[in-house]
Design an enzyme around this catalytic site. Sequence first.
Site, PDB file in Angstrom:
ATOM      1  N   LYS A   9       0.827  -1.203   0.000  1.00  0.00           N
ATOM      2  CA  LYS A   9       0.000   0.000   0.000  1.00  0.00           C
ATOM      3  C   LYS A   9       0.874   1.271   0.000  1.00  0.00           C
ATOM      4  O   LYS A   9       2.101   1.194   0.197  1.00  0.00           O
ATOM      5  CB  LYS A   9      -0.945  -0.052   1.207  1.00  0.00           C
ATOM      6  CG  LYS A   9      -1.993  -1.181   1.112  1.00  0.00           C
ATOM      7  CD  LYS A   9      -2.913  -1.201   2.332  1.00  0.00           C
ATOM      8  CE  LYS A   9      -4.031  -2.214   2.184  1.00  0.00           C
ATOM      9  NZ  LYS A   9      -4.936  -2.214   3.371  1.00  0.00           N
ATOM     10  N   TYR A  49     -12.308  -2.674  -3.100  1.00  0.00           N
ATOM     11  CA  TYR A  49     -12.933  -2.753  -1.775  1.00  0.00           C
ATOM     12  C   TYR A  49     -14.458  -2.840  -1.842  1.00  0.00           C
ATOM     13  O   TYR A  49     -15.142  -2.494  -0.875  1.00  0.00           O
ATOM     14  CB  TYR A  49     -12.484  -1.567  -0.915  1.00  0.00           C
ATOM     15  CG  TYR A  49     -11.077  -1.747  -0.376  1.00  0.00           C
ATOM     16  CD1 TYR A  49     -10.751  -2.860   0.404  1.00  0.00           C
ATOM     17  CD2 TYR A  49     -10.067  -0.820  -0.650  1.00  0.00           C
ATOM     18  CE1 TYR A  49      -9.457  -3.042   0.882  1.00  0.00           C
ATOM     19  CE2 TYR A  49      -8.768  -0.998  -0.171  1.00  0.00           C
ATOM     20  CZ  TYR A  49      -8.480  -2.114   0.596  1.00  0.00           C
ATOM     21  OH  TYR A  49      -7.203  -2.303   1.075  1.00  0.00           O
ATOM     22  N   ASN A 112      -2.081   0.138   7.168  1.00  0.00           N
ATOM     23  CA  ASN A 112      -1.621  -1.207   7.540  1.00  0.00           C
ATOM     24  C   ASN A 112      -0.753  -1.887   6.491  1.00  0.00           C
ATOM     25  O   ASN A 112      -0.658  -3.113   6.437  1.00  0.00           O
ATOM     26  CB  ASN A 112      -2.795  -2.083   7.979  1.00  0.00           C
ATOM     27  CG  ASN A 112      -3.781  -2.349   6.862  1.00  0.00           C
ATOM     28  OD1 ASN A 112      -3.688  -1.762   5.797  1.00  0.00           O
ATOM     29  ND2 ASN A 112      -4.719  -3.241   7.118  1.00  0.00           N
ATOM     30  N   HIS A 115      -1.936  -5.377   1.514  1.00  0.00           N
ATOM     31  CA  HIS A 115      -3.197  -6.088   1.259  1.00  0.00           C
ATOM     32  C   HIS A 115      -2.866  -7.479   0.740  1.00  0.00           C
ATOM     33  O   HIS A 115      -1.936  -7.645  -0.049  1.00  0.00           O
ATOM     34  CB  HIS A 115      -4.026  -5.367   0.187  1.00  0.00           C
ATOM     35  CG  HIS A 115      -5.156  -6.219  -0.335  1.00  0.00           C
ATOM     36  ND1 HIS A 115      -6.370  -6.307   0.301  1.00  0.00           N
ATOM     37  CD2 HIS A 115      -5.220  -7.084  -1.391  1.00  0.00           C
ATOM     38  CE1 HIS A 115      -7.153  -7.165  -0.355  1.00  0.00           C
ATOM     39  NE2 HIS A 115      -6.474  -7.648  -1.384  1.00  0.00           N
ATOM     40  N   GLU A 126      -9.314 -10.482  -7.612  1.00  0.00           N
ATOM     41  CA  GLU A 126      -8.384  -9.357  -7.461  1.00  0.00           C
ATOM     42  C   GLU A 126      -7.267  -9.401  -8.504  1.00  0.00           C
ATOM     43  O   GLU A 126      -6.877  -8.361  -9.048  1.00  0.00           O
ATOM     44  CB  GLU A 126      -7.827  -9.340  -6.032  1.00  0.00           C
ATOM     45  CG  GLU A 126      -8.921  -8.990  -5.023  1.00  0.00           C
ATOM     46  CD  GLU A 126      -8.541  -9.264  -3.575  1.00  0.00           C
ATOM     47  OE1 GLU A 126      -7.385  -9.632  -3.292  1.00  0.00           O
ATOM     48  OE2 GLU A 126      -9.431  -9.100  -2.706  1.00  0.00           O
TER      49      GLU A 126
HETATM   50  O1  CDP Z   1      -7.127  -6.131   4.692  1.00  0.00           O
HETATM   51  P1  CDP Z   1      -7.881  -7.168   5.504  1.00  0.00           P
HETATM   52  O2  CDP Z   1      -8.524  -8.232   4.654  1.00  0.00           O
HETATM   53  O3  CDP Z   1      -7.038  -7.729   6.608  1.00  0.00           O
HETATM   54  O4  CDP Z   1      -9.049  -6.381   6.270  1.00  0.00           O
HETATM   55  P2  CDP Z   1     -10.542  -5.985   5.832  1.00  0.00           P
HETATM   56  O5  CDP Z   1     -11.416  -6.207   7.010  1.00  0.00           O
HETATM   57  O6  CDP Z   1     -10.925  -6.691   4.558  1.00  0.00           O
HETATM   58  O7  CDP Z   1     -10.454  -4.424   5.573  1.00  0.00           O
HETATM   59  C1  CDP Z   1      -9.910  -3.912   4.386  1.00  0.00           C
HETATM   60  C2  CDP Z   1      -9.040  -2.733   4.701  1.00  0.00           C
HETATM   61  O8  CDP Z   1      -9.845  -1.657   5.197  1.00  0.00           O
HETATM   62  C3  CDP Z   1      -7.999  -2.961   5.801  1.00  0.00           C
HETATM   63  O9  CDP Z   1      -6.825  -3.606   5.328  1.00  0.00           O
HETATM   64  C4  CDP Z   1      -7.726  -1.521   6.244  1.00  0.00           C
HETATM   65  O10 CDP Z   1      -6.871  -0.872   5.297  1.00  0.00           O
HETATM   66  C5  CDP Z   1      -9.112  -0.897   6.150  1.00  0.00           C
HETATM   67  N1  CDP Z   1      -9.828  -0.903   7.445  1.00  0.00           N
HETATM   68  C6  CDP Z   1      -9.758   0.216   8.261  1.00  0.00           C
HETATM   69  O11 CDP Z   1      -9.080   1.193   7.918  1.00  0.00           O
HETATM   70  N2  CDP Z   1     -10.440   0.231   9.455  1.00  0.00           N
HETATM   71  C7  CDP Z   1     -11.183  -0.822   9.839  1.00  0.00           C
HETATM   72  N3  CDP Z   1     -11.829  -0.775  11.012  1.00  0.00           N
HETATM   73  C8  CDP Z   1     -11.244  -1.966   9.035  1.00  0.00           C
HETATM   74  C9  CDP Z   1     -10.553  -1.977   7.838  1.00  0.00           C
HETATM   75 MG    MG Z   2     -10.106  -8.150   3.362  1.00  0.00          MG
END
Ligand code: CDP
Ligand code: MG
Length: 149
Positions: A9, A49, A112, A115, A126
């Site tokens: 990212k 997303y 974070n 991805h 994806e």
């Molecule tokens: O990336 P991952 O699959 O681990 O998490 P996700 O639940 O699919 O969420 C996608 C992305 O949204 C995360 O990697 C974060 O960048 C963002 N996110 C966030 O900023 N705050 C949250 N409470 C949850 C997700």
């Molecule tokens: Mg995810």
Amino acid sequence: MERTFIMLKPDAVQRGLIGAIIARFEGKGCKLVGMKLIQVDRTLAEQHYAEHRGKSFFEPTVAYIMSSPVVAMVWEGKNVVAIARELMGSTNPAVANPGSIRGSYGMDISRNVIHGSDSVASAEREIGLYFSPEQLLSYTKAGEDWLSE
Ligand code: CDP
Ligand code: MG
């Protein structure tokens, strides 16, 4: 062989972490089959997303991945989808295992670092968003015979 989509990212690129993170995947034994540095536009970010549309973090997260260049990659290997998720660590770097990529390099869930696809079906979707079939290479890598029986 299984493939997964990985994105470094904008914070990873800006903080000079590209090499360190790629080294984690190489060291594990994953094979790189596609890679490019790109600027994600809104259409692509919203498709990426789409499953989170309507959630409070959707718009900030879309803005985040559009904010600066990202490295889009496809890695290949046995069970690579699950292995990559383990390497990455939990979504929130503040609580991710400190040995994981997010645990090593992040402080906050809004930045974070990385991805990775969460299932084989997500990986196929994806990979199709970011790469055309001819941008993914098949080749023999030295040492791959030594990774499993
Ligand atoms: O990336 P991952 O699959 O681990 O998490 P996700 O639940 O699919 O969420 C996608 C992305 O949204 C995360 O990697 C974060 O960048 C963002 N996110 C966030 O900023 N705050 C949250 N409470 C949850 C997700
Ligand atoms: Mg995810």
